[in-house]
Design a protein around this motif. Structure first.
Motif, PDB file in Angstrom:
ATOM      1  N   HIS A  59       0.852  -1.187   0.000  1.00 35.07           N
ATOM      2  CA  HIS A  59       0.000   0.000   0.000  1.00 35.07           C
ATOM      3  C   HIS A  59       0.889   1.239   0.000  1.00 35.07           C
ATOM      4  O   HIS A  59       1.800   1.355   0.828  1.00 35.07           O
ATOM      5  CB  HIS A  59      -0.912   0.026   1.234  1.00 35.07           C
ATOM      6  CG  HIS A  59      -1.753  -1.202   1.388  1.00 35.07           C
ATOM      7  ND1 HIS A  59      -2.878  -1.439   0.630  1.00 35.07           N
ATOM      8  CD2 HIS A  59      -1.622  -2.271   2.219  1.00 35.07           C
ATOM      9  CE1 HIS A  59      -3.422  -2.588   0.985  1.00 35.07           C
ATOM     10  NE2 HIS A  59      -2.668  -3.129   1.942  1.00 35.07           N
ATOM     11  N   GLN A  98       3.268  -1.126   4.113  1.00 40.75           N
ATOM     12  CA  GLN A  98       2.743   0.202   3.827  1.00 40.75           C
ATOM     13  C   GLN A  98       3.889   1.197   3.753  1.00 40.75           C
ATOM     14  O   GLN A  98       4.719   1.271   4.661  1.00 40.75           O
ATOM     15  CB  GLN A  98       1.736   0.644   4.887  1.00 40.75           C
ATOM     16  CG  GLN A  98       1.123   2.014   4.603  1.00 40.75           C
ATOM     17  CD  GLN A  98       0.060   2.398   5.609  1.00 40.75           C
ATOM     18  OE1 GLN A  98      -0.088   1.763   6.644  1.00 40.75           O
ATOM     19  NE2 GLN A  98      -0.693   3.444   5.303  1.00 40.75           N
ATOM     20  N   SER A 100       4.401   5.233   3.320  1.00 41.35           N
ATOM     21  CA  SER A 100       3.692   6.502   3.366  1.00 41.35           C
ATOM     22  C   SER A 100       4.672   7.661   3.382  1.00 41.35           C
ATOM     23  O   SER A 100       5.859   7.491   3.701  1.00 41.35           O
ATOM     24  CB  SER A 100       2.776   6.571   4.600  1.00 41.35           C
ATOM     25  OG  SER A 100       3.540   6.434   5.783  1.00 41.35           O
TER      26      SER A 100
END
Length: 220
Positions: A59, A98, A100
């Protein structure tokens, strides 16, 4: 024959260790310039999915209004790939990775909480996995050169230490947060660049072939 094989294997390991020592000790000059880290991560997405494998969900959480960061784009991409490989190895049964990004203003409270972080504006890249996590003693030594929890031949212990050195050389800092059984997060703080980003040169149209086609081919 068994002793000969053991001797050759030890010599190869020693040669490899010497090469890694040289690579670790050499402070390569960084090609630091304003970099759009969000665009770099989007360009890496396909390779990261292949690196992680089908049992790990990737992600990306990348805001559009990300500040330009002052760093070496090639070294940054190598650091992210290295962190992704570590995360994959920490999730042998699958999981989630993930990545970010966000803009951070380091105030007095944040500077006091993170050793080595100076006041100012930063772009923070966080790589978080849902893997096995680390114990306290492993966290304390994670950035040490040649410290690794992986079996012989599966890790040199240079990955995190080289990332740490790259971040310090870039004027930033790397922060490790992990809980045993809950996963690991590595946050990279890159200094915000005040210089405008250079626009890429427009792509030139391909030149049509004028001669006869060659019968051979090259596989890349």
């Amino acid at each position: 024959g068994r002793y000969i094989d053991s001797g050759l294997a030890a010599a190869k390991r020693a040669a490899g260790l010497t090469q890694r020592l040289l690579a670790f000790s050499r402070r390569q000059p960084l090609d630091s310039r304003p970099v759009d880290l969000g665009a770099s991560l989007r360009g890496l997405e396909s390779m990261l999915k292949t690196t992680c494998g089908e049992n790990i969900a990737l992600h990306l959480s990348l805001p559009q209004a990300l500040w330009p960061a002052l760093t070496d784009a090639g070294q940054f991409e190598s650091a992210v790939v290295n962190l992704a490989i570590n995360a994959r190895d920490a999730m042998p049964g699958g999981g989630a990775l993930q990545i970010s990004a966000d803009n951070v203003q380091a105030d007095a409270a944040l500077v006091a909480a993170i050793p080595g972080l100076d006041p100012g504006d930063y772009v923070r890249i966080t790589v978080r996995d849902s893997g096995i996590g680390m114990t306290g003693d492993v966290i304390a030594r994670a950035f040490d050169p040649f410290f690794t929890t992986k079996p012989l031949g599966q890790g040199t212990g240079l990955g995190l230490s080289m990332i740490y050195g790259f971040m310090r050389q870039s004027g930033g800092v790397a922060v490790l947060d992990s809980t045993e059984g809950m996963g690991t997060a590595v946050a990279l703080y890159f200094r915000r660049s005040q210089a405008p980003q250079a626009k890429p040169a427009p792509a030139q149209p391909a030149t049509p072939l004028t001669g006869a086609r060659r019968p051979d081919s090259i596989l890349l």
